[in-house]
Design an enzyme around this catalytic site. Structure first.
Site, short mmCIF file in Angstrom:
data_model
loop_
_atom_site.label_atom_id
_atom_site.label_comp_id
_atom_site.label_asym_id
_atom_site.label_seq_id
_atom_site.Cartn_x
_atom_site.Cartn_y
_atom_site.Cartn_z
N GLY A 15 0.84 -1.20 0.00
CA GLY A 15 0.00 0.00 0.00
C GLY A 15 0.86 1.24 0.00
O GLY A 15 1.92 1.27 0.62
N ARG A 83 4.40 -16.20 -5.09
CA ARG A 83 3.02 -16.71 -5.04
C ARG A 83 2.20 -15.88 -6.02
O ARG A 83 1.49 -14.96 -5.64
CB ARG A 83 2.47 -16.57 -3.61
CG ARG A 83 1.26 -17.40 -3.36
CD ARG A 83 0.90 -17.46 -1.87
NE ARG A 83 -0.23 -18.35 -1.67
CZ ARG A 83 -1.48 -17.97 -1.79
NH1 ARG A 83 -1.79 -16.72 -2.07
NH2 ARG A 83 -2.46 -18.84 -1.61
N THR A 142 5.25 2.31 6.02
CA THR A 142 3.84 1.98 6.26
C THR A 142 3.22 3.01 7.20
O THR A 142 3.88 3.46 8.15
CB THR A 142 3.62 0.58 6.88
OG1 THR A 142 2.26 0.49 7.34
CG2 THR A 142 4.52 0.26 8.04
N ASP A 144 1.06 2.21 9.15
CA ASP A 144 0.67 1.44 10.35
C ASP A 144 1.74 1.48 11.45
O ASP A 144 1.45 1.16 12.60
CB ASP A 144 0.40 -0.03 9.98
CG ASP A 144 -0.65 -0.17 8.90
OD1 ASP A 144 -1.50 0.73 8.79
OD2 ASP A 144 -0.61 -1.17 8.17
N ASP A 146 4.04 -0.60 12.11
CA ASP A 146 4.05 -1.88 12.82
C ASP A 146 5.28 -2.75 12.52
O ASP A 146 5.23 -3.96 12.69
CB ASP A 146 2.75 -2.66 12.52
CG ASP A 146 2.59 -2.97 11.04
OD1 ASP A 146 3.35 -2.41 10.22
OD2 ASP A 146 1.69 -3.75 10.69
N ARG A 188 -4.28 -1.77 10.51
CA ARG A 188 -4.32 -3.24 10.50
C ARG A 188 -4.42 -3.78 11.93
O ARG A 188 -5.26 -3.33 12.68
CB ARG A 188 -3.10 -3.82 9.78
CG ARG A 188 -3.16 -3.67 8.30
CD ARG A 188 -2.23 -4.60 7.61
NE ARG A 188 -0.87 -4.48 8.13
CZ ARG A 188 0.11 -5.29 7.83
NH1 ARG A 188 -0.09 -6.30 7.00
NH2 ARG A 188 1.31 -5.11 8.32
#
Ligand code: F6P
Length: 365
Positions: A15, A83, A142, A144, A146, A188
């Site tokens: 993000g 992935r 971020t 956040d 975190d 989050r």
């Protein structure tokens, strides 16, 4: 084995957040002017590495972008080379490992080292690439905040400034209408934005994932304020706050890729319950992506610039597999592997939580 660094690449993953352009600018300007190295900008995060999309970054591309939010390179939180959705001949899509293709593209671009600017997801990918031999340096980003290996990530200060401004605005209307206003902020599974903006904005209740709450405690706080003649209250709710039964509230679930599950809506649930239980009028504001947009604060521009300059230096010193970090007021580096090991959460007994409690803020506990 890298001999002399002549050309580096930079990508922004996950993000976006305010300050990314300050980082890109700092990496590119330092590399070009200080070290005489060419810079490639990989477009749209790891997607650009997988699909070979890049541009040469010259001074003119990174000039005048310091104050701009977003990222001039584009980003995505979907394209993980380890992935990646691969379409089969039978029309079905399976998750495949396209990291070799991504690494081959890096070689085609002729780059000697890669700077990855990202949060825990992108930095974990960067670490996997490093383990496969790619010379990588990470920069923590971020809103956040975190990531455990750095005191602060850039983007956080801007997000919390936006959230604080929203609380200030809600205060005036809450007071006029004698209402309980709830503000849901991002973050989050960490409560950093809620804790900091709630404290800066003078919220009355702050609900964060790290501290379980009860409706009774919230109602008691609202009632106690009313007894003191304060007929309104402000409740700041982290999107990851858990309901008293331990449940998280999602606005969207992505069953085949749960890390993309979108948190959101917990303040609406809490707002309607306390409206009934506390006999008050509630209104809910979900701040959403406003926290990710706009002009970075001076703090984030400076932190982004310091991280960018440090990353360029780490690359030139061939300190690959490392990440820039802020410790106290110093810009240092840590091993990428350590940086992505654990999420940084608010400690319920931390000094800021205690300070907030001391000035009368309730955490609903
Ligand atoms: O990690 C940053 C963040 O803004 C979180 O706070 C939020 O939960 C999430 O990203 C939203 O992601 P998206 O932009 O994919 O909706």
């Amino acid at each position: 084995m890298v001999t002399k660094i002549k050309r580096i690449a930079i990508l922004t993953g996950g993000g976006d957040c305010p300050g990314l352009n300050a980082v890109i600018r700092a990496v590119a300007k330092t590399a070009i002017h200080h070290y005489g190295v060419e810079v490639i900008g990989i477009l749209d995060g790891f997607g650009g590495m997988i699909n070979n999309k890049s541009i040469v970054l010259q001074d003119q591309h990174v000039s005048g972008i310091l104050h701009r939010g977003g990222t001039i390179l584009g980003t995505t939180n979907r394209d993980n080379p380890f992935r990646y959705p691969v379409r089969q001949q039978n029309g079905k899509t399976i998750w495949g490992d396209v990291s070799e293709q991504a690494i081959a593209n890096l070689e085609k671009m002729g780059v000697d080292a890669l700077v990855v600017v990202g949060g825990d997801g992108s930095l974990s990918i960067a670490y996997e690439l490093f383990q496969k031999g790619v010379p990588v340096v990470g920069i923590p980003k971020t809103i956040d905040n975190d990531l455990s290996a750095t005191d602060l990530t850039f983007g956080f200060d801007t997000a919390l400034t936006t959230a604080t401004d929203a609380i200030d605005k809600l205060h005036t209307t809450a007071e006029s209408h004698h209402r309980v206003m709830l503000l849901e902020v991002m973050g989050r599974n960490a409560g950093w934005i809620a804790l900091h903006s709630g404290t800066a904005g003078g919220g009355d209740v702050i609900l964060i994932p790290e501290i379980p709450f009860t409706y009774e405690a919230i109602c008691e706080k609202i009632a106690e304020r009313r007894r003191r003649g304060k007929k309104f209250s402000i409740i700041v709710v982290a999107e990851g706050a858990k309901l008293p039964d331990g449940q998280l509230v999602y606005q969207e679930m992505v069953p085949d890729n749960p890390h993309l599950n979108k948190l959101g809506g917990v303040a609406n649930v809490i707002g309607s319950i306390i409206q009934q239980q506390c006999q008050v009028q509630t209104r809910v504001t979900v701040l959403g992506h406003l926290q990710r947009g706009g002009t970075p604060t001076a703090f984030d521009r400076i932190l982004g610039t310091r991280f960018g300059v440090k990353a360029a230096k780490l690359i030139m010193e061939k300190q690959f597999g490392s990440m820039t970090c802020l410790k106290g007021n110093e810009i240092l580096s840590v091993p990428l592997g350590d940086a992505v090991k654990e999420q940084k959460l608010v400690k319920p007994d931390s000094e800021l939580v205690q300070a907030a409690k001391a000035v009368g803020i309730s955490f609903g506990d």
